[in-house]
Design a protein around this motif. Structure first.
Motif, PDB file in Angstrom:
ATOM      1  N   LEU A  90      35.190  45.089  64.673  1.00  0.00           N
ATOM      2  CA  LEU A  90      36.138  44.036  64.348  1.00  0.00           C
ATOM      3  C   LEU A  90      36.027  43.738  62.858  1.00  0.00           C
ATOM      4  N   ARG A  91      37.130  43.453  62.224  1.00  0.00           N
ATOM      5  CA  ARG A  91      37.124  43.172  60.793  1.00  0.00           C
ATOM      6  C   ARG A  91      38.246  42.197  60.448  1.00  0.00           C
ATOM      7  N   MET A  92      38.144  41.630  59.279  1.00  0.00           N
ATOM      8  CA  MET A  92      39.192  40.743  58.784  1.00  0.00           C
ATOM      9  C   MET A  92      40.321  41.597  58.203  1.00  0.00           C
ATOM     10  N   LEU A  93      41.505  41.013  58.089  1.00  0.00           N
ATOM     11  CA  LEU A  93      42.604  41.704  57.414  1.00  0.00           C
ATOM     12  C   LEU A  93      42.268  41.788  55.933  1.00  0.00           C
ATOM     13  N   ARG A  94      42.509  42.962  55.351  1.00  0.00           N
ATOM     14  CA  ARG A  94      42.207  43.205  53.936  1.00  0.00           C
ATOM     15  C   ARG A  94      43.453  42.920  53.086  1.00  0.00           C
ATOM     16  N   VAL A  95      43.252  42.184  51.994  1.00  0.00           N
ATOM     17  CA  VAL A  95      44.358  41.787  51.119  1.00  0.00           C
ATOM     18  C   VAL A  95      44.099  42.281  49.702  1.00  0.00           C
ATOM     19  N   LEU A  96      45.146  42.829  49.085  1.00  0.00           N
ATOM     20  CA  LEU A  96      45.131  43.218  47.675  1.00  0.00           C
ATOM     21  C   LEU A  96      46.114  42.313  46.941  1.00  0.00           C
ATOM     22  N   ILE A  97      45.693  41.780  45.806  1.00  0.00           N
ATOM     23  CA  ILE A  97      46.567  40.959  44.968  1.00  0.00           C
ATOM     24  C   ILE A  97      46.826  41.726  43.685  1.00  0.00           C
ATOM     25  N   ALA A  98      48.113  41.887  43.322  1.00  0.00           N
ATOM     26  CA  ALA A  98      48.476  42.622  42.107  1.00  0.00           C
ATOM     27  C   ALA A  98      49.465  41.804  41.279  1.00  0.00           C
ATOM     28  N   ASP A  99      49.045  41.441  40.075  1.00  0.00           N
ATOM     29  CA  ASP A  99      49.907  40.713  39.144  1.00  0.00           C
ATOM     30  C   ASP A  99      49.354  40.939  37.746  1.00  0.00           C
ATOM     31  N   ASP A 100      50.242  41.141  36.770  1.00  0.00           N
ATOM     32  CA  ASP A 100      49.766  41.397  35.415  1.00  0.00           C
ATOM     33  C   ASP A 100      49.259  40.144  34.714  1.00  0.00           C
ATOM     34  N   GLU A 101      49.440  38.981  35.332  1.00  0.00           N
ATOM     35  CA  GLU A 101      48.878  37.738  34.800  1.00  0.00           C
ATOM     36  C   GLU A 101      47.617  37.411  35.600  1.00  0.00           C
ATOM     37  N   SER A 102      46.462  37.551  34.967  1.00  0.00           N
ATOM     38  CA  SER A 102      45.204  37.329  35.690  1.00  0.00           C
ATOM     39  C   SER A 102      45.106  35.914  36.241  1.00  0.00           C
ATOM     40  N   LYS A 103      45.720  34.949  35.568  1.00  0.00           N
ATOM     41  CA  LYS A 103      45.698  33.565  36.061  1.00  0.00           C
ATOM     42  C   LYS A 103      46.457  33.433  37.381  1.00  0.00           C
ATOM     43  N   VAL A 104      47.508  34.212  37.556  1.00  0.00           N
ATOM     44  CA  VAL A 104      48.259  34.186  38.822  1.00  0.00           C
ATOM     45  C   VAL A 104      47.391  34.775  39.932  1.00  0.00           C
ATOM     46  N   CYS A 105      46.686  35.861  39.631  1.00  0.00           N
ATOM     47  CA  CYS A 105      45.774  36.455  40.624  1.00  0.00           C
ATOM     48  C   CYS A 105      44.715  35.444  41.036  1.00  0.00           C
ATOM     49  N   GLN A 106      44.129  34.775  40.049  1.00  0.00           N
ATOM     50  CA  GLN A 106      43.102  33.767  40.333  1.00  0.00           C
ATOM     51  C   GLN A 106      43.679  32.621  41.161  1.00  0.00           C
ATOM     52  N   LEU A 107      44.885  32.189  40.823  1.00  0.00           N
ATOM     53  CA  LEU A 107      45.536  31.105  41.556  1.00  0.00           C
ATOM     54  C   LEU A 107      45.730  31.481  43.019  1.00  0.00           C
ATOM     55  N   ILE A 108      46.237  32.675  43.267  1.00  0.00           N
ATOM     56  CA  ILE A 108      46.465  33.119  44.646  1.00  0.00           C
ATOM     57  C   ILE A 108      45.142  33.174  45.397  1.00  0.00           C
ATOM     58  N   GLU A 109      44.100  33.687  44.745  1.00  0.00           N
ATOM     59  CA  GLU A 109      42.780  33.762  45.392  1.00  0.00           C
ATOM     60  C   GLU A 109      42.262  32.375  45.779  1.00  0.00           C
ATOM     61  N   LYS A 110      42.480  31.398  44.926  1.00  0.00           N
ATOM     62  CA  LYS A 110      41.959  30.051  45.163  1.00  0.00           C
ATOM     63  C   LYS A 110      42.879  29.204  46.045  1.00  0.00           C
ATOM     64  N   LEU A 111      44.138  29.541  46.096  1.00  0.00           N
ATOM     65  CA  LEU A 111      45.145  28.751  46.807  1.00  0.00           C
ATOM     66  C   LEU A 111      44.990  28.807  48.320  1.00  0.00           C
ATOM     67  N   VAL A 112      44.473  29.914  48.811  1.00  0.00           N
ATOM     68  CA  VAL A 112      44.460  30.177  50.256  1.00  0.00           C
ATOM     69  C   VAL A 112      43.035  30.119  50.796  1.00  0.00           C
ATOM     70  N   ASP A 113      42.888  29.563  51.992  1.00  0.00           N
ATOM     71  CA  ASP A 113      41.599  29.602  52.689  1.00  0.00           C
ATOM     72  C   ASP A 113      41.594  30.894  53.516  1.00  0.00           C
ATOM     73  N   TRP A 114      41.139  31.962  52.890  1.00  0.00           N
ATOM     74  CA  TRP A 114      41.219  33.301  53.475  1.00  0.00           C
ATOM     75  C   TRP A 114      40.437  33.412  54.783  1.00  0.00           C
ATOM     76  N   ASP A 115      39.251  32.806  54.839  1.00  0.00           N
ATOM     77  CA  ASP A 115      38.422  32.886  56.045  1.00  0.00           C
ATOM     78  C   ASP A 115      39.135  32.300  57.257  1.00  0.00           C
ATOM     79  N   VAL A 116      39.783  31.158  57.065  1.00  0.00           N
ATOM     80  CA  VAL A 116      40.500  30.506  58.168  1.00  0.00           C
ATOM     81  C   VAL A 116      41.607  31.421  58.707  1.00  0.00           C
TER      82      VAL A 116
END
Length: 163
Positions: A14-40
């Protein structure tokens, strides 16, 4: 929402769904990473890429279930990434984030089988709902495969009994 864990390629672990984030603005990547509660959501960010070429390499390396990508990036743009990414990981679902409201982009994205087209600035609730919908889609697929496996086992068992 209780996290749902998915079976790996061989159907075992069993495993979690794997997510890739791609954006040329590193701040947008960081925002998406922090915006979501991935574990939940039963998801994990396995990689971040800052251009289309790097994103395609990460797709080849990690075979993500979900790719969240900007539509405009250096290297490959989001539409090229989707087209090439689907060749490498056909079951991956793509979510486009864009600052462009142009109908042509959304229309092309739909042709490439994009699951969602979200406009910047990214809203937490909209992104979370999109990811919940994708999680439900993967869960449904997994359960369907599980039912099919059970049917196949029953057929094999019946064949043995008939012999």
């Amino acid at each position: 929402m209780k996290p749902y864990y998915f079976r790996g390629k061989q159907g075992g672990e069993l495993r979690m769904l794997r997510v890739l984030i791609a954006d040329d603005e590193s701040k947008v990547c960081q925002l998406i990473e922090k915006l979501v509660d991935w574990d939940v959501l039963g998801m994990e960010v396995v990689a971040v890429a800052e251009n289309g070429i790097e994103a395609l390499e990460k797709i080849k390396e990690f075979y993500p279930d979900i790719v969240i990508t900007d539509i405009r990036m250096p290297g490959y743009d989001g539409l090229d990434l989707i087209r090439l990414g689907k060749e490498e990981a056909p079951k991956a679902e793509f979510v486009i984030i864009s600052g462009y409201r142009h109908f042509e982009y959304a229309q092309m994205a739909i042709r490439y089988g994009v699951n969602a087209y979200l406009l910047k600035p990214i809203r937490k609730d909209e992104l979370t709902e999109t990811l919940k919908r994708l999680s439900a889609h993967f869960k449904e697929q997994t359960e369907q495969l599980s039912l099919e496996e059970k049917r196949q086992r029953a057929i094999r068992s019946d064949e043995k009994n008939l012999r």
